[in-house]
Enzyme design. Structure first.
Site, PDB file in Angstrom:
ATOM      1  N   ARG A  12       0.852  -1.207   0.000  1.00 33.27           N
ATOM      2  CA  ARG A  12       0.000   0.000   0.000  1.00 33.27           C
ATOM      3  C   ARG A  12       0.878   1.244   0.000  1.00 33.27           C
ATOM      4  O   ARG A  12       2.080   1.181   0.227  1.00 33.27           O
ATOM      5  CB  ARG A  12      -0.833   0.046   1.287  1.00 33.27           C
ATOM      6  N   TYR A 154       6.850   7.177  17.662  1.00 31.70           N
ATOM      7  CA  TYR A 154       7.131   7.250  16.211  1.00 31.70           C
ATOM      8  C   TYR A 154       8.295   8.215  15.939  1.00 31.70           C
ATOM      9  O   TYR A 154       9.190   7.923  15.139  1.00 31.70           O
ATOM     10  CB  TYR A 154       5.846   7.720  15.528  1.00 31.70           C
ATOM     11  N   ALA A 157      11.534   6.553  16.925  1.00 34.54           N
ATOM     12  CA  ALA A 157      11.935   5.509  15.966  1.00 34.54           C
ATOM     13  C   ALA A 157      12.497   6.136  14.693  1.00 34.54           C
ATOM     14  O   ALA A 157      13.513   5.682  14.152  1.00 34.54           O
ATOM     15  CB  ALA A 157      10.728   4.629  15.631  1.00 34.54           C
TER      16      ALA A 157
HETATM   17  P1  NAP Z   1       0.611   2.624   4.981  1.00 31.81           P
HETATM   18  O1  NAP Z   1      -0.201   3.108   3.835  1.00 31.81           O
HETATM   19  O2  NAP Z   1      -0.037   2.519   6.333  1.00 31.81           O
HETATM   20  O3  NAP Z   1       1.262   1.221   4.575  1.00 31.81           O
HETATM   21  C1  NAP Z   1       2.059   0.551   5.489  1.00 31.81           C
HETATM   22  C2  NAP Z   1       2.736  -0.599   4.796  1.00 31.81           C
HETATM   23  O4  NAP Z   1       3.634  -1.219   5.739  1.00 31.81           O
HETATM   24  C3  NAP Z   1       1.780  -1.684   4.344  1.00 31.81           C
HETATM   25  O5  NAP Z   1       2.262  -2.226   3.146  1.00 31.81           O
HETATM   26  C4  NAP Z   1       1.867  -2.721   5.465  1.00 31.81           C
HETATM   27  O6  NAP Z   1       1.549  -4.040   5.038  1.00 31.81           O
HETATM   28  C5  NAP Z   1       3.335  -2.603   5.815  1.00 31.81           C
HETATM   29  N1  NAP Z   1       3.680  -3.074   7.155  1.00 31.81           N
HETATM   30  C6  NAP Z   1       3.237  -2.617   8.349  1.00 31.81           C
HETATM   31  N2  NAP Z   1       3.786  -3.325   9.355  1.00 31.81           N
HETATM   32  C7  NAP Z   1       4.615  -4.233   8.775  1.00 31.81           C
HETATM   33  C8  NAP Z   1       5.448  -5.261   9.279  1.00 31.81           C
HETATM   34  N3  NAP Z   1       5.579  -5.478  10.598  1.00 31.81           N
HETATM   35  N4  NAP Z   1       6.134  -6.023   8.394  1.00 31.81           N
HETATM   36  C9  NAP Z   1       6.020  -5.819   7.054  1.00 31.81           C
HETATM   37  N5  NAP Z   1       5.243  -4.852   6.527  1.00 31.81           N
HETATM   38  C10 NAP Z   1       4.541  -4.082   7.379  1.00 31.81           C
HETATM   39  O7  NAP Z   1       1.906   3.546   5.211  1.00 31.81           O
HETATM   40  P2  NAP Z   1       2.534   4.715   4.304  1.00 31.81           P
HETATM   41  O8  NAP Z   1       1.836   5.969   4.628  1.00 31.81           O
HETATM   42  O9  NAP Z   1       2.670   4.260   2.921  1.00 31.81           O
HETATM   43  O10 NAP Z   1       3.960   4.815   4.999  1.00 31.81           O
HETATM   44  C11 NAP Z   1       5.112   4.140   4.498  1.00 31.81           C
HETATM   45  C12 NAP Z   1       6.325   4.623   5.291  1.00 31.81           C
HETATM   46  O11 NAP Z   1       6.450   6.044   5.156  1.00 31.81           O
HETATM   47  C13 NAP Z   1       6.244   4.334   6.785  1.00 31.81           C
HETATM   48  O12 NAP Z   1       7.508   4.010   7.293  1.00 31.81           O
HETATM   49  C14 NAP Z   1       5.783   5.661   7.360  1.00 31.81           C
HETATM   50  O13 NAP Z   1       6.173   5.798   8.706  1.00 31.81           O
HETATM   51  C15 NAP Z   1       6.506   6.624   6.445  1.00 31.81           C
HETATM   52  N6  NAP Z   1       5.909   7.941   6.405  1.00 31.81           N
HETATM   53  C16 NAP Z   1       4.641   8.135   5.971  1.00 31.81           C
HETATM   54  C17 NAP Z   1       4.113   9.413   5.949  1.00 31.81           C
HETATM   55  C18 NAP Z   1       2.698   9.702   5.485  1.00 31.81           C
HETATM   56  O14 NAP Z   1       2.261  10.855   5.605  1.00 31.81           O
HETATM   57  N7  NAP Z   1       1.968   8.754   4.947  1.00 31.81           N
HETATM   58  C19 NAP Z   1       4.884  10.499   6.377  1.00 31.81           C
HETATM   59  C20 NAP Z   1       6.186  10.270   6.800  1.00 31.81           C
HETATM   60  C21 NAP Z   1       6.696   8.994   6.797  1.00 31.81           C
HETATM   61  P3  NAP Z   1       0.009  -4.597   5.022  1.00 31.81           P
HETATM   62  O15 NAP Z   1      -0.716  -3.856   3.926  1.00 31.81           O
HETATM   63  O16 NAP Z   1       0.155  -6.046   4.695  1.00 31.81           O
HETATM   64  O17 NAP Z   1      -0.564  -4.309   6.365  1.00 31.81           O
END
Ligand code: NAP
Length: 243
Positions: A12, A154, A157
């Site tokens: 995702r 968070y 980390a």
């Molecule tokens: P997201 O849409 O919530 O997707 C999270 C992804 O991580 C999913 O594919 C999920 O798999 C996977 N995941 C969660 N726990 C896991 C585990 N223990 N082992 C393997 N896979 C795992 O998140 P996102 O917004 O794309 O964020 C991606 C990264 O960017 C994260 O590190 C987040 O902290 C960082 N980030 C995001 C934002 C933002 O605004 N969105 C901002 C700053 C940083 P499943 O689908 O199978 O659950």
């Protein structure tokens, strides 16, 4: 020998966009995820449209035994291939004010972001060092630079990932392996789905959330040969929110 990129949390959001971007660059793709088989399968179907190989590799990044088993099995079935690009993207939020934060909320976030980085990077680094080429890209966050209230776990980390990025970059630079971190601001994904978007937009100079593809294009650049001399950096992508 075929080169692969492994993206954690690629079912995702930002990880999905990274898988597609790296496929566009001709890399074979390993899609890691935690639980959403349906979504991961959909990413795989999209990635193969770019004429590269796409494989699913389901494991929990916070579980070192699962990582060892999954990578060992992958290597056994791919004796002539190697993982040249690792995007440590999987991450979760378990927000709470610190005074109310439960041990589980603290540990789940640290285990996924920080321990996940450690277990998987250590495992894949050996091969990159031997091959004298590699790209490691760690998904940090604005929270890890600025700190955000309600996200002490968070923020801790993500700040730790930034420190690890800078230290590891110096360890492995002689072997032509680069290690960089990306610090997104607010990006439109499931992770930010419950946030008060209109309120937050008022604080962002660009007046909008970023798109996963915008983060992925930076991942694509850092993975490329053009970025061979960039290492140990933390690159923000946040619409001017904080610099
Ligand atoms: P997201 O849409 O919530 O997707 C999270 C992804 O991580 C999913 O594919 C999920 O798999 C996977 N995941 C969660 N726990 C896991 C585990 N223990 N082992 C393997 N896979 C795992 O998140 P996102 O917004 O794309 O964020 C991606 C990264 O960017 C994260 O590190 C987040 O902290 C960082 N980030 C995001 C934002 C933002 O605004 N969105 C901002 C700053 C940083 P499943 O689908 O199978 O659950």
């Amino acid at each position: 020998m075929a080169k692969y990129a492994l993206i954690t949390g690629a079912s995702r959001g930002i990880g999905r966009a990274c898988a597609i971007e790296l496929a566009k660059q001709g890399l074979n793709i390993i899609i890691n995820y935690y639980s959403r088989d349906d979504l991961a399968e959909d990413v795989k179907n999209t990635v193969v449209e770019y004429g590269v190989v796409a494989e699913l590799l389901k494991f929990d990044v916070s579980d070192s035994a699962q990582i060892e088993a999954a990578i060992e099995n992958w290597e056994l079935t791919h004796p002539d291939d190697y993982i040249d690009v690792l995007v440590n993207n999987a991450g979760i939020r378990r927000d709470s004010l610190l005074i109310f934060m439960q041990n589980q909320q603290w540990h789940e976030v640290l285990n996924t972001t920080l321990n996940g980085f450690f277990y998987l990077t250590r495992r894949l680094l050996k091969n990159m060092m031997t091959k004298r080429h590699g790209r490691i890209i760690n998904m940090a966050s604005l929270s890890g630079i600025k700190g955000l209230p309600g996200q002490v776990n968070y923020s801790a980390a993500k700040a730790a990932i930034i420190g690890a990025t800078k230290a590891l970059a110096q360890e492995v630079a002689p072997r032509k392996v680069t290690v960089n971190a990306i610090a997104p601001g607010f990006i439109e994904t499931d992770m930010t789905g419950d946030l008060p978007v209109n309120e937050l937009k008022k604080m962002i100079p660009m007046a909008r959330f970023g798109r996963p593809e915008e983060v992925a294009s930076l991942v694509g650049f850092l993975s490329s040969d053009n970025a061979a001399y960039i290492t140990g950096e933390v690159i923000s992508i946040n619409g001017g929110l904080y610099t």
